[in-house]
Scaffold this motif. Structure first.
Motif, PDB file in Angstrom:
ATOM      1  N   VAL A   1       0.390  -1.071  -0.463  1.00  0.00           N
ATOM      2  CA  VAL A   1       0.183   0.226   0.158  1.00  0.00           C
ATOM      3  C   VAL A   1       1.313   1.556  -0.001  1.00  0.00           C
ATOM      4  O   VAL A   1       0.373   2.403  -0.775  1.00  0.00           O
ATOM      5  N   ALA A   2       2.158   1.156   0.745  1.00  0.00           N
ATOM      6  CA  ALA A   2       2.785   2.674   0.857  1.00  0.00           C
ATOM      7  C   ALA A   2       3.390   2.619  -0.996  1.00  0.00           C
ATOM      8  O   ALA A   2       2.959   3.929  -1.161  1.00  0.00           O
ATOM      9  N   GLY A   3       3.786   1.655  -1.507  1.00  0.00           N
ATOM     10  CA  GLY A   3       4.483   2.113  -2.658  1.00  0.00           C
ATOM     11  C   GLY A   3       3.211   2.068  -4.418  1.00  0.00           C
ATOM     12  O   GLY A   3       4.346   2.370  -4.929  1.00  0.00           O
ATOM     13  N   GLY A   4       1.694   1.858  -3.408  1.00  0.00           N
ATOM     14  CA  GLY A   4       0.713   2.552  -4.136  1.00  0.00           C
ATOM     15  C   GLY A   4       0.061   3.722  -4.049  1.00  0.00           C
ATOM     16  O   GLY A   4      -1.093   3.618  -4.636  1.00  0.00           O
ATOM     17  N   LEU A   5       0.661   4.792  -2.610  1.00  0.00           N
ATOM     18  CA  LEU A   5      -0.686   5.353  -2.153  1.00  0.00           C
ATOM     19  C   LEU A   5      -0.578   6.526  -3.606  1.00  0.00           C
ATOM     20  O   LEU A   5      -1.250   6.856  -3.134  1.00  0.00           O
ATOM     21  N   GLU A   6      -0.149   6.450  -4.655  1.00  0.00           N
ATOM     22  CA  GLU A   6      -0.156   7.803  -5.760  1.00  0.00           C
ATOM     23  C   GLU A   6      -0.757   6.892  -6.432  1.00  0.00           C
ATOM     24  O   GLU A   6      -2.016   7.869  -7.241  1.00  0.00           O
ATOM     25  N   VAL A   7      -1.677   5.517  -6.458  1.00  0.00           N
ATOM     26  CA  VAL A   7      -1.918   5.240  -8.065  1.00  0.00           C
ATOM     27  C   VAL A   7      -3.448   4.793  -7.037  1.00  0.00           C
ATOM     28  O   VAL A   7      -4.175   5.201  -7.350  1.00  0.00           O
ATOM     29  N   LEU A   8      -3.383   5.509  -5.344  1.00  0.00           N
ATOM     30  CA  LEU A   8      -4.458   4.908  -5.060  1.00  0.00           C
ATOM     31  C   LEU A   8      -5.398   6.323  -5.196  1.00  0.00           C
ATOM     32  O   LEU A   8      -6.618   6.247  -5.399  1.00  0.00           O
ATOM     33  N   ARG A   9      -4.518   7.374  -4.724  1.00  0.00           N
ATOM     34  CA  ARG A   9      -5.059   9.019  -4.423  1.00  0.00           C
ATOM     35  C   ARG A   9      -5.804   8.922  -6.639  1.00  0.00           C
ATOM     36  O   ARG A   9      -6.389  10.001  -6.334  1.00  0.00           O
ATOM     37  N   ARG A  10      -4.931   8.325  -7.482  1.00  0.00           N
ATOM     38  CA  ARG A  10      -4.905   8.858  -8.392  1.00  0.00           C
ATOM     39  C   ARG A  10      -6.311   8.215  -8.823  1.00  0.00           C
ATOM     40  O   ARG A  10      -7.103   8.934 -10.383  1.00  0.00           O
ATOM     41  N   PHE A  11      -6.185   6.812  -8.523  1.00  0.00           N
ATOM     42  CA  PHE A  11      -7.461   6.014  -9.591  1.00  0.00           C
ATOM     43  C   PHE A  11      -8.687   4.733  -8.546  1.00  0.00           C
ATOM     44  O   PHE A  11      -8.983   4.276  -9.223  1.00  0.00           O
ATOM     45  N   ARG A  12      -8.318   5.616  -7.615  1.00  0.00           N
ATOM     46  CA  ARG A  12      -8.953   4.810  -6.580  1.00  0.00           C
ATOM     47  C   ARG A  12     -10.065   3.913  -6.655  1.00  0.00           C
ATOM     48  O   ARG A  12     -11.124   3.487  -6.785  1.00  0.00           O
TER      49      ARG A  12
END
Length: 313
Positions: free
Chosen positions: A221-232
């Motif tokens: 999750v820490a390595g994908g925070l940008e993905v979670l913010r952008r693509f939800r």
């Protein structure tokens, strides 16, 4: 010392382990021989019934997978009805109702979630499995689906480069990334990447992400925070008790305003104010994490898939 190293070699390499078991089968019990009926086969062939629904696809798959692996043994004995069916039902409902986009099965093992996504949706599917022999089995499963999914032999984590993969001694479902120990022959170095880096390089827009990495889920999750913010994307995450995993996940996800649901029994599930692993039973330990509250259409779909999975025994 030498005996311990030999034991580690036997545990680490499946071919050596298989050969050692075959040798012990031929020995009498008085000399340490094994009961032939209790030794797993080198290869296991079985038919796996699939739940009906979604985008259609085959009603069953014929799989040829290594017999010494845990998941093929369980699937052959109990089918999908005995493989965390509540979490699988939520996963299938996510495929039905979330926006268009890719499906990522992180810590895929032989690819059970990836197989369902490939056969019950028209989405691109990627299965991340760093253990070489298990990734090879996942590729065999991908071919069996007819529609296929892409196996990425990489460990997703909080850094890019390489990582040390420790093979669990008694359960191949528990292989995990950790710091290497001196004179430990049970592990190997594997490729590592962050979810953000991989999505950027692959041009991938994930809509559904399942994460089960035997204790390193917060790192993914820490390595994908940008993905979670952008693509939800909608998330299905394994959460094991202890080791501070719950606290780390909450610290990472709280600013993103995800809603947290413990997977436990018949849907719908009440949202939780905190992630507590034991709120989901031991045979599941899965949490549904949604970028917006799940509606009744989602819960109805999950109930329908749960009934369909009950027939896959």
């Amino acid at each position: 010392m030498v005996t311990d190293q030999l034991r580690e070699i036997v545990r680490r390499y499946p071919l050596v382990r298989f050969a050692a078991r075959r040798l012990r089968v031929r020995l009498p019990r008085s000399m340490g021989g094994l009961d032939p009926g209790r030794v797993p086969p080198w290869s296991r062939t079985f038919t796996l019934a699939l739940p009906e629904g979604g985008a259609g696809g085959p009603r069953e798959l014929t799989l040829h997978l290594p017999g010494y692996l845990t998941v093929p043994r369980r699937l052959a004995a109990h089918g999908l009805a005995g493989h965390g069916p509540d979490a699988l039902a939520c996963f299938l409902a996510m495929l039905d109702l979330t926006r268009p986009g890719a499906v990522l099965d992180v810590g895929s093992g032989v690819g059970v979630y990836a197989m369902l996504a490939a056969t019950r949706s028209g989405r691109p599917v990627f299965a991340f499995e760093p253990t070489p022999e298990i990734a090879l089995a996942a590729r065999s499963a991908a071919e069996a689906t007819g529609r296929g999914f892409t196996v990425v032999e990489t460990a997703l984590s909080n850094h890019n480069g390489s990582a040390y993969l420790r093979r669990a001694r008694h359960n191949d479902m528990c292989n995990t990334i950790e710091r290497p120990r001196r004179q430990d022959l049970s592990g190997t170095m594997v490729r590592a990447a962050t979810l953000a880096r991989w999505c950027d390089s692959a041009g991938c827009s994930p809509a559904v992400v399942k994460i089960d990495t035997a204790g390193t889920e917060p790192d993914v999750v820490a390595g994908g925070l940008e993905v979670l913010r952008r693509f939800r994307p909608w998330l299905l995450v394994k959460v094991r008790p202890g080791r501070g995993l719950e606290e780390r996940l909450m610290a990472l996800l709280d600013p993103l305003e995800y809603t947290w649901y413990p997977v436990n029994g018949r849907p719908p599930y009440p949202p939780s104010r905190e992630i507590a692993a034991r709120s989901s039973p031991a045979w599941e330990r899965m949490w549904l994490l949604t970028p917006e509250p799940a509606g009744e259409d989602f819960w109805a779909a999950a109930r329908g898939w749960r009934e369909a999975l009950a027939a896959c025994s």
